[in-house]
Write a protein that holds these residues in place. Structure first.
Motif, PDB file in Angstrom:
ATOM      1  N   THR A  29       0.823  -1.214   0.000  1.00 46.43           N
ATOM      2  CA  THR A  29       0.000   0.000   0.000  1.00 46.43           C
ATOM      3  C   THR A  29       0.857   1.264   0.000  1.00 46.43           C
ATOM      4  N   LYS A  30       1.893   1.307   0.832  1.00 48.13           N
ATOM      5  CA  LYS A  30       2.731   2.508   0.914  1.00 48.13           C
ATOM      6  C   LYS A  30       3.423   2.789  -0.410  1.00 48.13           C
ATOM      7  N   LEU A  31       3.880   1.740  -1.090  1.00 46.17           N
ATOM      8  CA  LEU A  31       4.541   1.927  -2.380  1.00 46.17           C
ATOM      9  C   LEU A  31       3.558   2.464  -3.420  1.00 46.17           C
ATOM     10  N   VAL A  32       2.349   1.893  -3.434  1.00 41.88           N
ATOM     11  CA  VAL A  32       1.352   2.334  -4.408  1.00 41.88           C
ATOM     12  C   VAL A  32       0.973   3.792  -4.156  1.00 41.88           C
ATOM     13  N   LYS A  33       0.760   4.157  -2.890  1.00 41.99           N
ATOM     14  CA  LYS A  33       0.396   5.535  -2.575  1.00 41.99           C
ATOM     15  C   LYS A  33       1.529   6.510  -2.917  1.00 41.99           C
ATOM     16  N   THR A  34       2.758   6.062  -2.775  1.00 49.71           N
ATOM     17  CA  THR A  34       3.900   6.938  -3.020  1.00 49.71           C
ATOM     18  C   THR A  34       4.168   7.139  -4.505  1.00 49.71           C
ATOM     19  N   TYR A  35       4.033   6.071  -5.297  1.00 52.28           N
ATOM     20  CA  TYR A  35       4.513   6.116  -6.670  1.00 52.28           C
ATOM     21  C   TYR A  35       3.434   6.069  -7.742  1.00 52.28           C
ATOM     22  N   SER A  36       2.165   5.838  -7.383  1.00 51.69           N
ATOM     23  CA  SER A  36       1.134   5.791  -8.418  1.00 51.69           C
ATOM     24  C   SER A  36       0.781   7.192  -8.892  1.00 51.69           C
ATOM     25  N   GLY A  46      -3.785   5.067  -7.821  1.00 54.93           N
ATOM     26  CA  GLY A  46      -3.379   3.668  -7.840  1.00 54.93           C
ATOM     27  C   GLY A  46      -2.916   3.233  -9.210  1.00 54.93           C
ATOM     28  N   ASN A  47      -3.212   4.048 -10.235  1.00 56.31           N
ATOM     29  CA  ASN A  47      -2.814   3.705 -11.602  1.00 56.31           C
ATOM     30  C   ASN A  47      -1.307   3.880 -11.778  1.00 56.31           C
ATOM     31  N   GLY A  48      -0.727   2.984 -12.532  1.00 57.30           N
ATOM     32  CA  GLY A  48       0.698   3.058 -12.807  1.00 57.30           C
ATOM     33  C   GLY A  48       1.132   1.810 -13.542  1.00 57.30           C
ATOM     34  N   GLU A  49       2.394   1.741 -13.879  1.00 62.37           N
ATOM     35  CA  GLU A  49       2.940   0.542 -14.519  1.00 62.37           C
ATOM     36  C   GLU A  49       3.725  -0.234 -13.475  1.00 62.37           C
ATOM     37  N   TYR A  50       3.265  -1.441 -13.191  1.00 65.76           N
ATOM     38  CA  TYR A  50       3.885  -2.272 -12.158  1.00 65.76           C
ATOM     39  C   TYR A  50       4.464  -3.524 -12.801  1.00 65.76           C
ATOM     40  N   THR A  51       5.680  -3.854 -12.426  1.00 63.13           N
ATOM     41  CA  THR A  51       6.312  -5.065 -12.951  1.00 63.13           C
ATOM     42  C   THR A  51       6.923  -5.855 -11.799  1.00 63.13           C
ATOM     43  N   VAL A  52       7.059  -7.141 -12.023  1.00 64.76           N
ATOM     44  CA  VAL A  52       7.726  -8.017 -11.066  1.00 64.76           C
ATOM     45  C   VAL A  52       8.834  -8.752 -11.798  1.00 64.76           C
ATOM     46  N   GLY A  53      10.029  -8.774 -11.215  1.00 68.03           N
ATOM     47  CA  GLY A  53      11.157  -9.466 -11.825  1.00 68.03           C
ATOM     48  C   GLY A  53      11.847 -10.353 -10.811  1.00 68.03           C
ATOM     49  N   GLY A  54      12.908 -11.009 -11.252  1.00 68.38           N
ATOM     50  CA  GLY A  54      13.693 -11.848 -10.353  1.00 68.38           C
ATOM     51  C   GLY A  54      12.973 -13.091  -9.901  1.00 68.38           C
ATOM     52  N   VAL A  55      12.030 -13.591 -10.720  1.00 71.88           N
ATOM     53  CA  VAL A  55      11.321 -14.830 -10.387  1.00 71.88           C
ATOM     54  C   VAL A  55      12.055 -15.972 -11.073  1.00 71.88           C
ATOM     55  N   ASP A  56      12.708 -16.820 -10.279  1.00 77.52           N
ATOM     56  CA  ASP A  56      13.534 -17.897 -10.829  1.00 77.52           C
ATOM     57  C   ASP A  56      13.057 -19.250 -10.321  1.00 77.52           C
ATOM     58  N   ALA A  57      13.141 -20.247 -11.184  1.00 75.33           N
ATOM     59  CA  ALA A  57      12.774 -21.609 -10.790  1.00 75.33           C
ATOM     60  C   ALA A  57      13.392 -22.595 -11.755  1.00 75.33           C
ATOM     61  N   SER A  69      -0.633 -10.844  -8.930  1.00 78.47           N
ATOM     62  CA  SER A  69      -1.730  -9.887  -9.034  1.00 78.47           C
ATOM     63  C   SER A  69      -1.523  -8.764  -8.023  1.00 78.47           C
ATOM     64  N   LEU A  70      -2.144  -7.633  -8.306  1.00 77.27           N
ATOM     65  CA  LEU A  70      -2.121  -6.479  -7.409  1.00 77.27           C
ATOM     66  C   LEU A  70      -3.568  -6.070  -7.163  1.00 77.27           C
ATOM     67  N   ILE A  71      -3.964  -6.050  -5.908  1.00 75.99           N
ATOM     68  CA  ILE A  71      -5.334  -5.689  -5.548  1.00 75.99           C
ATOM     69  C   ILE A  71      -5.353  -4.238  -5.093  1.00 75.99           C
ATOM     70  N   ILE A  72      -6.103  -3.405  -5.810  1.00 71.12           N
ATOM     71  CA  ILE A  72      -6.214  -1.982  -5.487  1.00 71.12           C
ATOM     72  C   ILE A  72      -7.673  -1.671  -5.186  1.00 71.12           C
ATOM     73  N   ILE A  73      -7.924  -1.002  -4.070  1.00 72.79           N
ATOM     74  CA  ILE A  73      -9.281  -0.645  -3.664  1.00 72.79           C
ATOM     75  C   ILE A  73      -9.489   0.847  -3.910  1.00 72.79           C
ATOM     76  N   TYR A  74     -10.521   1.173  -4.688  1.00 76.02           N
ATOM     77  CA  TYR A  74     -10.839   2.565  -5.014  1.00 76.02           C
ATOM     78  C   TYR A  74     -12.016   3.034  -4.174  1.00 76.02           C
ATOM     79  N   SER A  75     -12.036   4.324  -3.866  1.00 78.09           N
ATOM     80  CA  SER A  75     -13.186   4.904  -3.171  1.00 78.09           C
ATOM     81  C   SER A  75     -13.363   6.345  -3.613  1.00 78.09           C
ATOM     82  N   SER A  76     -14.597   6.828  -3.475  1.00 73.22           N
ATOM     83  CA  SER A  76     -14.908   8.212  -3.805  1.00 73.22           C
ATOM     84  C   SER A  76     -16.171   8.597  -3.044  1.00 73.22           C
ATOM     85  N   PRO A  77     -16.511   9.893  -2.999  1.00 76.30           N
ATOM     86  CA  PRO A  77     -17.735  10.298  -2.283  1.00 76.30           C
ATOM     87  C   PRO A  77     -18.990   9.633  -2.839  1.00 76.30           C
TER      88      PRO A  77
END
Length: 237
Positions: A29-36, A46-57, A69-77
């Protein structure tokens, strides 16, 4: 930029001798709020380009996959109230079984602890049920999701899967997504179906599979309700 993020929770399943599945979770949450991206004023969209790397197997042979997946919760009046229930049920369906994801020794599983509110005027859907499944295959049919005994459609078409015959929902297809091996599917339970009624607190899910095998990562049940307080935060999680 890039940076290493360590999972706060993780789990490993031994599906067969020497064959494993892995899942993990981190609250970002803190990363999304800071960088979106910003909306009006200082509101983060909450909008932005998010990537995940360094996944090895060591994939070896046969099936293998990686997804997130990334779960983002939106709210408005203007947002109607929402009750969101997360069922973090990491489980493996080895095929030819109705997944016992709640580990009660019986086929399928129950989701519990929610509360179905009274309908909002004009609302068609009583609930939305989102499931994240990994490694589903398009070429195998015979896997479906049934809510209180009724099959639900995931909105995609593929081999053996259609609105009238939802019999291949774990088909590596998600609405508005093209990535392989990721099924993030949302199923809608309408008021007219009678599958949910105001005051209900439990529901039974059947998740059988034929030849196909896959991992269940999580289930989210979303219920809309009238708001009782002002402001923009109308969510109970």
């Amino acid at each position: 930029g890039s940076g290493e993020i360590t999972a706060a929770e993780w789990a490993v399943l031994e599906n067969a001798p020497g064959q494993y599945s892995y899942a993990c979770h981190r609250d970002v949450t803190k990363l999304v709020k800071t960088y979106s991206n910003l909306g009006s004023g200082e509101n983060h969209t909450g909008n932005g380009e998010y990537t995940v790397g360094g996944v090895d197997a060591n994939t070896g042979s046969e099936w293998s996959y990686a997804g997130w997946s990334l779960i983002i919760i939106y709210s408005s009046p203007e947002t109607a109230g929402h009750q969101l229930y997360l069922y973090d049920a990491f489980a493996f369906n080895d095929g030819n079984e109705n997944l016992d994801f709640d580990n009660d020794g019986k086929p399928g599983g129950d989701i519990k602890g929610f509360f179905v509110p009274k309908p909002i005027a004009g609302e068609v859907n009583a609930a939305a049920l989102t499931c994240f499944v990994g490694e589903g295959d398009n070429c195998y049919s015979g896997d479906y999701l049934a809510f209180n005994g009724t099959k639900l459609w995931d909105g995609t078409t593929s081999t053996g899967n259609s609105e009238t015959n939802p019999n291949n929902v774990w088909n590596s297809k998600s609405v508005e997504m093209s990535e392989d091996s990721i099924d993030i599917d949302t199923f809608y339970v309408t008021w007219a179906s009678g599958l949910l009624e105001p005051g209900d607190t439990t529901a039974h899910l059947d998740m059988p599979s034929g030849t196909d095998n896959w991992n269940l990562i999580y289930i989210i049940l979303s219920l809309r309700s009238e708001t009782v307080t002002g402001g923009t935060v109308h969510y109970v999680i």
